[in-house]
Scaffold this active site. Structure first.
Site, short mmCIF file in Angstrom:
data_model
loop_
_atom_site.label_atom_id
_atom_site.label_comp_id
_atom_site.label_asym_id
_atom_site.label_seq_id
_atom_site.Cartn_x
_atom_site.Cartn_y
_atom_site.Cartn_z
N ALA A 83 0.83 -1.35 -0.07
CA ALA A 83 0.09 0.10 0.08
C ALA A 83 0.95 1.34 0.04
O ALA A 83 1.79 1.35 0.74
CB ALA A 83 -0.86 0.06 1.33
N ALA A 84 0.58 2.07 -0.96
CA ALA A 84 1.28 3.26 -0.93
C ALA A 84 0.59 4.52 -1.68
O ALA A 84 -0.47 4.21 -2.70
CB ALA A 84 2.73 3.10 -1.50
N THR A 101 0.26 8.10 4.15
CA THR A 101 0.16 6.78 4.05
C THR A 101 1.56 5.77 4.04
O THR A 101 1.87 5.03 4.55
CB THR A 101 -0.56 6.53 2.56
OG1 THR A 101 -1.81 6.98 2.64
CG2 THR A 101 -0.42 5.23 1.93
N THR A 126 10.89 1.06 -3.78
CA THR A 126 11.25 1.55 -5.14
C THR A 126 12.70 1.90 -5.51
O THR A 126 13.37 2.33 -4.44
CB THR A 126 10.40 2.60 -5.52
OG1 THR A 126 10.76 3.32 -6.82
CG2 THR A 126 10.53 3.69 -4.45
N LYS A 156 9.17 7.15 0.46
CA LYS A 156 9.49 5.82 0.31
C LYS A 156 10.67 5.34 1.10
O LYS A 156 11.03 4.68 1.91
CB LYS A 156 9.65 5.41 -1.15
CG LYS A 156 8.23 5.28 -1.59
CD LYS A 156 7.19 4.17 -1.21
CE LYS A 156 7.52 2.87 -1.51
NZ LYS A 156 6.59 1.93 -0.96
N PRO A 207 1.29 13.05 -23.86
CA PRO A 207 2.21 14.17 -23.35
C PRO A 207 3.55 13.60 -22.74
O PRO A 207 3.57 12.77 -22.03
CB PRO A 207 1.25 14.64 -22.20
CG PRO A 207 0.51 13.39 -21.83
CD PRO A 207 0.40 12.69 -22.93
N ARG A 275 8.66 17.86 -15.98
CA ARG A 275 8.01 17.44 -14.28
C ARG A 275 9.07 18.48 -13.57
O ARG A 275 10.41 18.15 -13.91
CB ARG A 275 8.25 16.15 -14.32
CG ARG A 275 8.09 15.59 -13.00
CD ARG A 275 8.26 14.31 -12.60
NE ARG A 275 7.26 13.21 -12.94
CZ ARG A 275 7.29 11.97 -12.84
NH1 ARG A 275 8.27 11.58 -12.74
NH2 ARG A 275 6.01 11.43 -13.45
N HIS A 278 12.54 16.37 -12.12
CA HIS A 278 12.41 15.15 -13.11
C HIS A 278 14.04 14.37 -13.04
O HIS A 278 14.82 14.82 -13.50
CB HIS A 278 12.05 15.74 -14.72
CG HIS A 278 11.61 14.37 -15.16
ND1 HIS A 278 10.91 14.40 -16.42
CD2 HIS A 278 11.50 13.02 -14.83
CE1 HIS A 278 10.38 13.32 -16.94
NE2 HIS A 278 10.96 12.41 -15.92
P1 NAD Z 1 -0.98 1.57 -6.96
O1 NAD Z 1 -0.95 3.40 -6.55
O2 NAD Z 1 -1.38 1.15 -8.24
O3 NAD Z 1 -1.70 1.04 -5.65
C1 NAD Z 1 -1.64 1.34 -4.62
C2 NAD Z 1 -2.63 0.70 -3.47
O4 NAD Z 1 -2.68 0.95 -2.26
C3 NAD Z 1 -4.23 1.01 -4.00
O5 NAD Z 1 -5.00 -0.08 -4.02
C4 NAD Z 1 -4.69 1.89 -3.02
O6 NAD Z 1 -5.80 2.05 -2.65
C5 NAD Z 1 -3.87 1.30 -1.56
N1 NAD Z 1 -3.56 2.33 -0.65
C6 NAD Z 1 -3.46 3.52 -0.88
N2 NAD Z 1 -3.20 4.18 0.40
C7 NAD Z 1 -3.64 3.35 1.25
C8 NAD Z 1 -3.79 3.41 2.72
N3 NAD Z 1 -3.50 4.46 3.44
N4 NAD Z 1 -4.03 2.16 3.48
C9 NAD Z 1 -4.53 1.24 2.64
N5 NAD Z 1 -4.28 1.06 1.19
C10 NAD Z 1 -3.92 2.22 0.73
O7 NAD Z 1 0.53 1.31 -6.55
P2 NAD Z 1 1.52 0.25 -7.22
O8 NAD Z 1 1.92 0.99 -8.45
O9 NAD Z 1 0.57 -0.98 -7.35
O10 NAD Z 1 2.78 0.22 -6.42
C11 NAD Z 1 2.50 -0.70 -5.20
C12 NAD Z 1 3.89 -0.58 -4.32
O11 NAD Z 1 5.09 -0.94 -5.10
C13 NAD Z 1 4.13 0.95 -3.68
O12 NAD Z 1 4.75 0.68 -2.56
C14 NAD Z 1 5.03 1.26 -4.69
O13 NAD Z 1 5.84 2.23 -4.05
C15 NAD Z 1 5.85 0.22 -4.97
N6 NAD Z 1 6.50 0.45 -6.31
C16 NAD Z 1 5.81 0.52 -7.54
C17 NAD Z 1 6.38 0.52 -8.65
C18 NAD Z 1 5.60 0.90 -10.07
O14 NAD Z 1 6.50 0.90 -11.00
N7 NAD Z 1 4.44 0.99 -9.91
C19 NAD Z 1 7.76 0.05 -8.82
C20 NAD Z 1 8.48 0.05 -7.54
C21 NAD Z 1 7.75 0.03 -6.60
P1 TYD Z 2 5.90 7.48 -14.42
O1 TYD Z 2 5.13 6.28 -15.14
O2 TYD Z 2 5.25 8.40 -13.61
O3 TYD Z 2 6.73 6.68 -13.39
P2 TYD Z 2 8.25 7.41 -12.55
O4 TYD Z 2 7.96 9.05 -12.44
O5 TYD Z 2 7.85 7.10 -11.23
O6 TYD Z 2 9.43 6.86 -13.17
O7 TYD Z 2 6.91 8.12 -15.39
C1 TYD Z 2 7.76 7.42 -16.19
C2 TYD Z 2 8.46 8.27 -17.08
O8 TYD Z 2 7.63 9.03 -17.84
C3 TYD Z 2 9.06 9.61 -16.34
O9 TYD Z 2 10.26 9.89 -16.88
C4 TYD Z 2 7.81 10.76 -16.35
C5 TYD Z 2 7.46 10.45 -17.83
N1 TYD Z 2 6.29 10.89 -18.33
C6 TYD Z 2 5.87 11.51 -19.37
O10 TYD Z 2 6.80 12.01 -20.23
N2 TYD Z 2 4.62 11.92 -19.59
C7 TYD Z 2 3.74 11.37 -18.50
O11 TYD Z 2 2.39 11.80 -18.89
C8 TYD Z 2 3.92 10.72 -17.54
C9 TYD Z 2 2.90 10.05 -16.79
C10 TYD Z 2 5.31 10.31 -17.23
#
Ligand code: NAD
Ligand code: TYD
Length: 340
Positions: A83-84, A101, A126, A156, A207, A275, A278
Site C-alpha cells: 500500500a502506498a 500513507t 522503489t 518511500k 504528453p 516535471r 525530474h
Molecule cells: P498503486 O497506486 O497502483 O496502488 C496502491 C494501492 O494502495 C491502491 O490499491 C490503494 O487503494 C492502496 N492504498 C493507498 N493508500 C492506502 C492506505 N493508506 N491504506 C491502505 N491502502 C492504501 O501502486 P502500485 O504501482 O501498485 O505500487 C505498489 C507498491 O509498489 C508501492 O509501495 C510502490 O511504491 C511500489 N513500487 C511501484 C512501482 C511501479 O512502477 N508502479 C515500482 C517499484 C515499487
Molecule cells: P511514471 O510512469 O510517472 O513513473 P516514474 O515517474 O515513477 O518513473 O513516469 C515514467 C517516465 O515517463 C518519467 O520519466 C516521467 C515520464 N512521463 C511523461 O513523459 N509523460 C507522462 O504523461 C507521464 C505520466 C510520465
C-alpha cells in the site's frame, strides 16, 4: 495449519497482480487490506474474489486498530506491504498524503507486526529512493546511497529507514525490496505506459515531459511479483534486494514502441513542460537478487509491452470504468465512505 499472508494495497496495480500470482503459485491464504483510494479498484481482483483462500478488508494501513484486528482475526503470519501513494506527479502537487500513507502507514504496520509476532515482513519499495543517474553511471546497487529527489521517493526512503531501524532495534524479521518501473495489466492510466496506450487508442495527444530522453528500467509486473515472493520465502532478514528488468529505455522510445504496436502515427506525440525535479535516469543492478534468491527477470520488454497493449485492447470496459470513476461511486455506496 495454512499460511496466511496480509497483502496491503492489494487492490492496486502491483498488489492485485501479486495476489493473483500467489493464489496461482502458492497454497497460502491471502488477506488484502486496502483503503480503495483512487488507485484501488476491486475490479482488478474480480477473477479471484470468490476464491476461498482470498479475503478483502476495507481499511487504511495507518489505522492501528484496523490493522491489529486483521492480524488477529485472520491469524496472519506474514505481511507484504504494497500500500502506498505511488505517483510522483501527485506527490509534487500535494506531499501530505504521501507522508501519511507511506511513512505513518508503514510505521503503524511495523508496530502492529511487532506486537503480533509477525514472522516475515516484506516492504515493497522503489529504486527511486536512490535518486537519479548520469548517462554513464553504473546501475544502482543495494549499496547506493539514498538520495530521493521527489516527495514520493522521499516518503518511500523514510519508510525504508523505519524498516531498517525496526530490524536493527527490535529484531523485526523484515526485508526491503526495491524495484524499477513496472508495467502490465491493471495499471492505472496515470503512469507512462498505460496513459500512452489509452490515449493513443482514443487518438488523444501523448504528453511527453521535456525532451523525452529520460531513461527508466522497465520490468513486467509478474517478474516483480515473483521477486517479492522469492524475497518473502528466501530473503535474508535485514537485507535489501533490488529488482529490475535489465531493460533501460528512453521515454520517447517507449512511446514510439506503443504507437508502432497500435499502428498509430508519431504525430500524436506532444512535448509538454518537464516535471519539476525530474529524475533523468534509473537503472538497477539486480545481481544480488539473482545470486541469493535465484531470481531473474524472464519477460523481455518487447514481449511484455505487446502483452500489455493487448490487455488494454481487450479490456476497454475496465479502462472506461476507471476513467469515469464508476467503480468509486460503487464503493461509496458499498462502504458509505467518502473516498480519498
Ligand atoms: P498503486 O497506486 O497502483 O496502488 C496502491 C494501492 O494502495 C491502491 O490499491 C490503494 O487503494 C492502496 N492504498 C493507498 N493508500 C492506502 C492506505 N493508506 N491504506 C491502505 N491502502 C492504501 O501502486 P502500485 O504501482 O501498485 O505500487 C505498489 C507498491 O509498489 C508501492 O509501495 C510502490 O511504491 C511500489 N513500487 C511501484 C512501482 C511501479 O512502477 N508502479 C515500482 C517499484 C515499487
Ligand atoms: P511514471 O510512469 O510517472 O513513473 P516514474 O515517474 O515513477 O518513473 O513516469 C515514467 C517516465 O515517463 C518519467 O520519466 C516521467 C515520464 N512521463 C511523461 O513523459 N509523460 C507522462 O504523461 C507521464 C505520466 C510520465
Amino acid at each position: 495449519m495454512s499460511t496466511t499472508v496480509l497483502v496491503t494495497g492489494g487492490a492496486g496495480f502491483i498488489g492485485s497482480n501479486l495476489i493473483r500470482w500467489i493464489l496461482r503459485h502458492r497454497s497460502w491464504h491471502v488477506v488484502n487490506l486496502d483503503a480503495l483510494t483512487y488507485a484501488g479498484n476491486l475490479e482488478n481482483l474480480r477473477d479471484v474474489e470468490s476464491d476461498p483462500r482470498y479475503a478483502f478488508v476495507y481499511g487504511r494501513v495507518e489505522d492501528a486498530a484496523a490493522v491489529s484486528q486483521v492480524l488477529q482475526e485472520y491469524d496472519v503470519c506474514g505481511i507484504i506491504h504494497c500500500a502506498a501513494e505511488s505517483h510522483v506527479d501527485r506527490s509534487i502537487l500535494s506531499v501530505e498524503p504521501f507522508v501519511e500513507t507511506n511513512v505513518r502507514g508503514t510505521l503503524v504496520l511495523l508496530e502492529a507486526a511487532r506486537s503480533h509476532g509477525i514472522e516475515r515482513f516484506v516492504h515493497v519499495s522503489t529504486d527511486e529512493v536512490y535518486g537519479s543517474l548520469g548517462p554513464n553511471d553504473p546501475p544502482f546497487t543495494e549499496e547506493s546511497p539514498l538520495q530521493p529527489n521527489s516527495p514520493y521517493a522521499a516518503s518511500k526512503a523514510a519508510a525504508d529507514c523505519l524498516v531498517r531501524a525496526f530490524v536493527h532495534t527490535y529484531g523485526m524479521p523484515a526485508i526491503v525490496t526495491r524495484c524499477s518501473n513496472n508495467y502490465g495489466p491493471y495499471q492505472f492510466p496515470e503512469k507512462l505506459i498505460p496513459l500512452m496506450i489509452t490515449n493513443a487508442l482514443d487518438d488523444q495527444p501523448l504528453p511527453v515531459y521535456g525532451d523525452g530522453q529520460q531513461v527508466r528500467d522497465w520490468i513486467y509486473v509478474d517478474d516483480h511479483c515473483r521477486g517479492v515472493v522469492a524475497a518473502y520465502e528466501r530473503g535474508r532478514i535485514g537485507e535489501t534486494y533490488n529488482f529490475g528488468g535489465r531493460s533501460e529505455r528512453r521515454n520517447l522510445d517507449v512511446v514510439y514502441s506503443i504507437l508502432r504496436i497500435l499502428g498509430k502515427t508519431d504525430d500524436l506525440v506532444r512535448h509538454v513542460p518537464d516535471r519539476p525535479g525530474h529524475d533523468r535516469r534509473y537503472a538497477i543492478d539486480c545481481t544480488k537478487a539473482e545470486r541469493e534468491l535465484g531470481w531473474m527477470p524472464e519477460i523481455s520488454f518487447d514481449e511484455g509491452l505487446e502483452r500489455t497493449v493487448r490487455w488494454y485492447l481487450d479490456n476497454q470496459s475496465w479502462v472506461q470504468s476507471v476513467r469515469a470513476g464508476e467503480y468509486r461511486r460503487y464503493y461509496q455506496q458499498q462502504y458509505g465512505w467518502r473516498m480519498g
